[in-house]
Design an enzyme around this catalytic site. Sequence first.
Site, PDB file in Angstrom:
ATOM      1  N   LYS A 147     -57.814  -3.637 -36.115  1.00  0.00           N
ATOM      2  CA  LYS A 147     -56.991  -2.809 -35.229  1.00  0.00           C
ATOM      3  C   LYS A 147     -57.223  -3.215 -33.771  1.00  0.00           C
ATOM      4  O   LYS A 147     -58.345  -3.523 -33.369  1.00  0.00           O
ATOM      5  CB  LYS A 147     -57.352  -1.334 -35.461  1.00  0.00           C
ATOM      6  CG  LYS A 147     -56.461  -0.323 -34.755  1.00  0.00           C
ATOM      7  CD  LYS A 147     -56.829   1.073 -35.232  1.00  0.00           C
ATOM      8  CE  LYS A 147     -56.163   2.166 -34.432  1.00  0.00           C
ATOM      9  NZ  LYS A 147     -56.529   3.508 -34.923  1.00  0.00           N
ATOM     10  N   SER A 191     -53.119   6.628 -35.478  1.00  0.00           N
ATOM     11  CA  SER A 191     -52.865   5.501 -34.593  1.00  0.00           C
ATOM     12  C   SER A 191     -52.978   4.151 -35.303  1.00  0.00           C
ATOM     13  O   SER A 191     -52.652   3.115 -34.719  1.00  0.00           O
ATOM     14  CB  SER A 191     -53.844   5.532 -33.414  1.00  0.00           C
ATOM     15  OG  SER A 191     -55.186   5.418 -33.847  1.00  0.00           O
ATOM     16  N   SER A 206     -56.498   9.331 -37.690  1.00  0.00           N
ATOM     17  CA  SER A 206     -55.785   8.057 -37.621  1.00  0.00           C
ATOM     18  C   SER A 206     -56.061   7.079 -38.754  1.00  0.00           C
ATOM     19  O   SER A 206     -55.458   6.011 -38.788  1.00  0.00           O
ATOM     20  CB  SER A 206     -56.082   7.379 -36.281  1.00  0.00           C
ATOM     21  OG  SER A 206     -55.631   8.184 -35.222  1.00  0.00           O
TER      22      SER A 206
END
Length: 468
Positions: free
Chosen positions: A82, A157, A181
């Site tokens: 990420k 996210s 998330s």
Amino acid sequence: MADERVHAYADDALGEHDAVALAALVRAGEVGPAELAAAAAARAERVDAALAPVAFAAYGRPPGADGSAKDAPLYGVPSFLKDNTDLRGMPTGQGSSAYRARPVRRSAGFAEQFLGTGLGVLGKTRLPEFGLNASTEFASARPVRNPWRTSHSPGASSGGAAALVASGVVPIAHANDGGGSIRIPAACCGLVGLKPTRGRVVPNAQGRRLPVDLVTDGVLTRSVRDTAAFFAAAERHYRNPALPPLGLVEGPGTGRLRIGLVVDSPVAPSDAATRSAVEATAARLEALGHEVTPAVMPFGEEFSRDFVLYWGYIAFLIATTGRLTVDPGFRASRLDGLTTGLRRLFHREFRRVPGVVRRLRRAEETYAAMFRTHDVVLSPVLAHVAPPIGYLSPNVAFDELIDRLTRYVAITPVNNVTGGPAIALPTGASADGLPIGVHLSAAHGEERVLLELAFALEADRPWRRIQD
């Protein structure tokens, strides 16, 4: 854009295998890491126009150049990190236009643990600005879209990671969770997402600097055994002696569990499809021999208001210290509407922050009390199904956006504040085919209980496949 289902599955080296199966093929010499990486890169390029999940691509790197451990259980399996986690030689953009990301010189502690499992990194996945939103949307850039229905959000996210895994580009990808998330995109995209107990993996550097550490790292997968294999491999790299060892969980448990059932959050009622998915899962758990009884989630409106203001405190820190902590070229004037609105909320109510911090710290005791009478609590992940793109855009007026977020993300922040583990599982679907996830929470250190229960549910009724 046309509303469609998008997947990348093909007759290539990856096939329809999960990460455990691919690693076994690599160990047997039936396929090589380079072949798997090339197949994943081709798949990523195939879905990019429809889904836009990749922030930075490093497809040309030879296998092992990122430092992945060759003797580790998942060696040779391609994956993504990420874009809020540093990996040496790659930029870290944080999903923001407030600065221009440059390659970093050192890897974050969790990135090293991630590579220690053997996974290879092909690039970085997109996230909303600094991970503050529950949809991977931007003020002016293309949104990340849900592979099941491209008109809808993949969650956030870790939305870029979810889009890649759900569409079949890779079987596993890094995610992290500061308010849901890992679990939110898992629920939106039909995936498995375990948020571990705080401290289970290498601590997140950003979270450690906060008075209440919300953030922990993990992965998104399509199978329970991939999630279990990842955490077992990660434990070989780092094990927290304050927590019971996890080891490799390989199937359902044998004990009868006391499961508390929550169908609505104290903040917002669940929509009909979500309620149906939770109740159907409760019935399945009863049929598997567990005791399911109604439970009360002891975190209501005050907890929700406190969490939003604490989110505002984080936005304030980002905006005011960005030149020192993010990049010298950071410009707060370029932050999006959600980050800016949260910062202003903090300015209006900053006098409440000491009390907020005290209450959030005490929430751990309240959470622990739930598990004196229950082994697991079953609830929705979200109050309603994944919304259409635009519903949670940072361009929505702030007061309206924060109200929508508060009602949508009604339960997951509890586990971030308290540090308790929770897993999202794709047990339901809406009438128009969008995945719906259910949420299982347990006491601190009890990831094994959650994984064993997840194995049982998966064996009882395997998850839907996007390519069907």
